[in-house]
Design a protein around this motif. Structure first.
Motif, mmCIF file in Angstrom:
data_model
loop_
_atom_site.group_PDB
_atom_site.id
_atom_site.type_symbol
_atom_site.label_atom_id
_atom_site.label_comp_id
_atom_site.label_asym_id
_atom_site.label_seq_id
_atom_site.Cartn_x
_atom_site.Cartn_y
_atom_site.Cartn_z
ATOM 1 N N ARG A 116 3.358 -4.903 -9.580
ATOM 2 C CA ARG A 116 1.552 -5.041 -9.638
ATOM 3 C C ARG A 116 1.266 -3.487 -9.610
ATOM 4 O O ARG A 116 0.181 -3.373 -9.642
ATOM 5 C CB ARG A 116 1.024 -5.805 -8.060
ATOM 6 N N SER A 138 -2.125 -6.648 -1.829
ATOM 7 C CA SER A 138 -2.331 -7.886 -1.652
ATOM 8 C C SER A 138 -3.521 -8.282 -0.239
ATOM 9 O O SER A 138 -3.550 -9.243 0.109
ATOM 10 C CB SER A 138 -0.943 -8.340 -1.050
ATOM 11 N N VAL A 176 10.909 2.281 7.380
ATOM 12 C CA VAL A 176 9.467 3.256 8.361
ATOM 13 C C VAL A 176 9.363 1.654 9.593
ATOM 14 O O VAL A 176 9.404 0.928 9.320
ATOM 15 C CB VAL A 176 8.393 2.262 6.783
ATOM 16 N N LEU A 218 12.805 -8.240 -6.108
ATOM 17 C CA LEU A 218 14.187 -7.788 -4.997
ATOM 18 C C LEU A 218 13.527 -7.856 -3.260
ATOM 19 O O LEU A 218 12.446 -7.812 -3.367
ATOM 20 C CB LEU A 218 14.552 -6.017 -5.139
ATOM 21 N N LEU A 263 0.880 -1.513 -0.129
ATOM 22 C CA LEU A 263 -0.245 -0.009 -0.122
ATOM 23 C C LEU A 263 0.927 0.933 0.093
ATOM 24 O O LEU A 263 0.692 2.254 -0.782
ATOM 25 C CB LEU A 263 -0.806 0.162 1.231
ATOM 26 N N VAL A 314 14.151 -8.951 -0.486
ATOM 27 C CA VAL A 314 15.089 -7.604 1.183
ATOM 28 C C VAL A 314 15.530 -8.634 1.831
ATOM 29 O O VAL A 314 16.082 -8.150 2.541
ATOM 30 C CB VAL A 314 14.645 -7.116 1.695
ATOM 31 N N ILE A 339 -1.787 2.438 11.837
ATOM 32 C CA ILE A 339 -2.413 1.962 11.241
ATOM 33 C C ILE A 339 -3.003 2.874 9.172
ATOM 34 O O ILE A 339 -3.517 3.712 9.835
ATOM 35 C CB ILE A 339 -4.104 2.668 11.795
ATOM 36 N N LEU A 340 -2.233 2.503 9.210
ATOM 37 C CA LEU A 340 -2.277 2.938 7.013
ATOM 38 C C LEU A 340 -4.031 2.910 6.335
ATOM 39 O O LEU A 340 -4.091 1.414 6.641
ATOM 40 C CB LEU A 340 -1.217 2.436 6.356
ATOM 41 N N LYS A 372 10.037 -4.414 14.401
ATOM 42 C CA LYS A 372 10.296 -3.524 14.719
ATOM 43 C C LYS A 372 11.052 -2.733 15.558
ATOM 44 O O LYS A 372 11.950 -1.616 14.525
ATOM 45 C CB LYS A 372 8.898 -2.918 14.171
ATOM 46 N N THR A 428 6.910 1.571 13.333
ATOM 47 C CA THR A 428 5.372 1.422 13.675
ATOM 48 C C THR A 428 4.762 1.659 15.096
ATOM 49 O O THR A 428 6.066 2.293 16.071
ATOM 50 C CB THR A 428 4.267 0.513 13.638
ATOM 51 N N ASP A 429 3.933 2.357 15.469
ATOM 52 C CA ASP A 429 3.199 3.024 16.783
ATOM 53 C C ASP A 429 3.464 1.388 17.235
ATOM 54 O O ASP A 429 3.839 1.790 18.829
ATOM 55 C CB ASP A 429 2.092 3.543 16.454
ATOM 56 N N GLY A 435 4.413 1.236 -0.403
ATOM 57 C CA GLY A 435 5.134 1.210 -1.696
ATOM 58 C C GLY A 435 4.300 2.040 -3.164
ATOM 59 O O GLY A 435 5.122 1.897 -4.210
ATOM 60 N N SER A 482 9.082 -7.826 -3.734
ATOM 61 C CA SER A 482 8.912 -9.335 -4.323
ATOM 62 C C SER A 482 8.687 -9.602 -5.565
ATOM 63 O O SER A 482 7.059 -9.185 -5.230
ATOM 64 C CB SER A 482 8.675 -10.373 -3.098
ATOM 65 N N THR A 507 3.813 -7.402 8.036
ATOM 66 C CA THR A 507 2.614 -6.818 8.364
ATOM 67 C C THR A 507 1.547 -6.658 8.854
ATOM 68 O O THR A 507 0.852 -5.963 9.341
ATOM 69 C CB THR A 507 2.402 -5.456 7.370
ATOM 70 N N THR A 556 10.132 0.286 3.040
ATOM 71 C CA THR A 556 8.761 -0.339 3.060
ATOM 72 C C THR A 556 8.080 -1.526 3.337
ATOM 73 O O THR A 556 7.724 -1.858 3.906
ATOM 74 C CB THR A 556 7.419 0.067 2.248
#
Ligand SMILES: NC(=O)c1ccc[n+]([C@@H]2O[C@H](COP(=O)([O-])OP(=O)(O)OC[C@H]3O[C@@H](n4cnc5c(N)ncnc54)[C@H](OP(=O)(O)O)[C@@H]3O)[C@@H](O)[C@H]2O)c1
Length: 300
Positions: A37, A173, A113, A49, A11, A51, A164-165, A142, A115-116, A13, A33, A76, A72
């Protein structure tokens, strides 16, 4: 300026690639990976790639020689990290070691990137100076990644923490809270929603902009980049219902303990955004402004 993005199919990315490919004098290498898309094919190059492969990371970075790397890619799914600990470590921690070492070799700005969830949620909203206390495997992974950067002798890095994105892209995905709530409310429910977790929902476009501003301004250190409003998850869902004029009757308030989720969640996060507003000129959208943007993007 040359920017490499990892996890470009995700999302954040995808939003980053769309933002960066429209910038002047920015050369973009999108990596993720598998196959690309993103259907738009102008203004950037795509290369697969993984990672978690040190060799692949080294080859791609040595060949492209980015000025900045925005990392990113991550595992998750918080509950999955509890059972898939090795996969979680490889993707969320080990990848950071490979990327940081490769970045250092060419003096690239490494933007990670996070996270809270690095916080325990007892004293939100949090500022960049607050002390982390991760509660789950995902959160610990993280946090470990952050510590690799913080303790490194190489100082050309930034950490962009978010919460929360939400947002819409093609070929996603996985869904996110806003899209799921919108769809379920449209059908009238039923939905069981927690009333004891507080978050600041973040529009993916805002986080992408924040990451770009960090790269453009070469801003170093930790930045909190979330939406501007902290609210309970139940309030978030009720606001989504009201925005679309859907009935709230199908919503049932529950507490977190009744969900018996494998991973512990911090009850109350949210971020103080003063540093990002001041240094980056970061100016995120409210939830309703975000919903309006998503409405323009969703296929009819
Ligand atoms: N989503 C949230 O609510 C949230 C909250 C706080 C922080 N964050 C952080 O924000 C960042 C972006 O999150 P997101 O929601 O955009 O993530 P996402 O949608 O799950 O995307 C992550 C991307 O990484 C890719 N990926 C997986 N394994 C990989 C590998 N071995 N090598 C390269 N790429 C790989 C995935 O590819 P596939 O799609 O092919 O699996 C996916 O496209 C993450 O670092 C996350 O920890 C997210």
């Amino acid at each position: 300026m040359k920017i490499l993005v990892t996890g470009s199919n995700g999302l954040l990315g995808q939003k980053l690639i769309h933002l960066l490919r429209s910038r002047e004098a920015v050369e973009v290498l999108a990596t993720s990976s598998g196959e690309n898309r993103i259907s738009a094919n102008k203004g950037y190059t795509y290369r697969s790639l993984d990672v978690t492969s040190e060799a692949e990371v080294n080859t791609v970075i040595e060949e492209f020689k980015p000025d900045a790397i925005i990392h990113t890619a991550a595992l998750t799914i918080v509950d999955l990290c509890e059972t898939e600990k090795e996969k979680c470590h490889a993707l969320n921690v080990q990848s950071v070691v490979y990327l940081l070492v490769a970045a250092q070799r060419i003096n690239a700005h490494f933007i990670h990137v996070s996270t809270d969830f690095v916080f325990n949620g007892e004293n939100g909203p949090y500022s960049e100076e607050d002390e982390p206390d991760p509660l789950s495997e995902y959160a610990r992974s993280k946090y470990k990644a952050e510590q690799i950067l913080i303790k490194s002798e190489y100082k050309n890095w930034s950490i962009a923490r978010t919460i929360i994105l939400y947002g819409y892209t093609e070929n996603m995905s996985r869904s996110n809270v806003v899209l799921w709530a919108r769809e379920t409310l449209r059908k009238g429910g039923p939905m069981n929603i927690v009333n004891d977790q507080f978050r600041a929902p973040t529009l993916a476009e805002d986080l992408a902009m924040g990451c770009w501003l960090i790269a453009e301004k070469k801003a170093k250190g930790i930045f909190h980049l979330s939406g501007p409003e902290t609210m309970s998850v139940i309030e978030m869902v009720r606001r989504i219902a009201r925005y679309y004029e859907f009935s709230e009757e199908g919503i049932t308030e529950i507490d977190t303990s009744s969900l018996r989720q494998p991973a512990k969640r911090p009850p109350h996060t949210g971020f103080v955004l003063d540093k990002a507003r001041k240094i980056l000129d970061y100016n995120p959208h409210t939830l309703e402004e975000g919903l309006a943007l998503i409405d323009e993007q969703l296929p009819l």
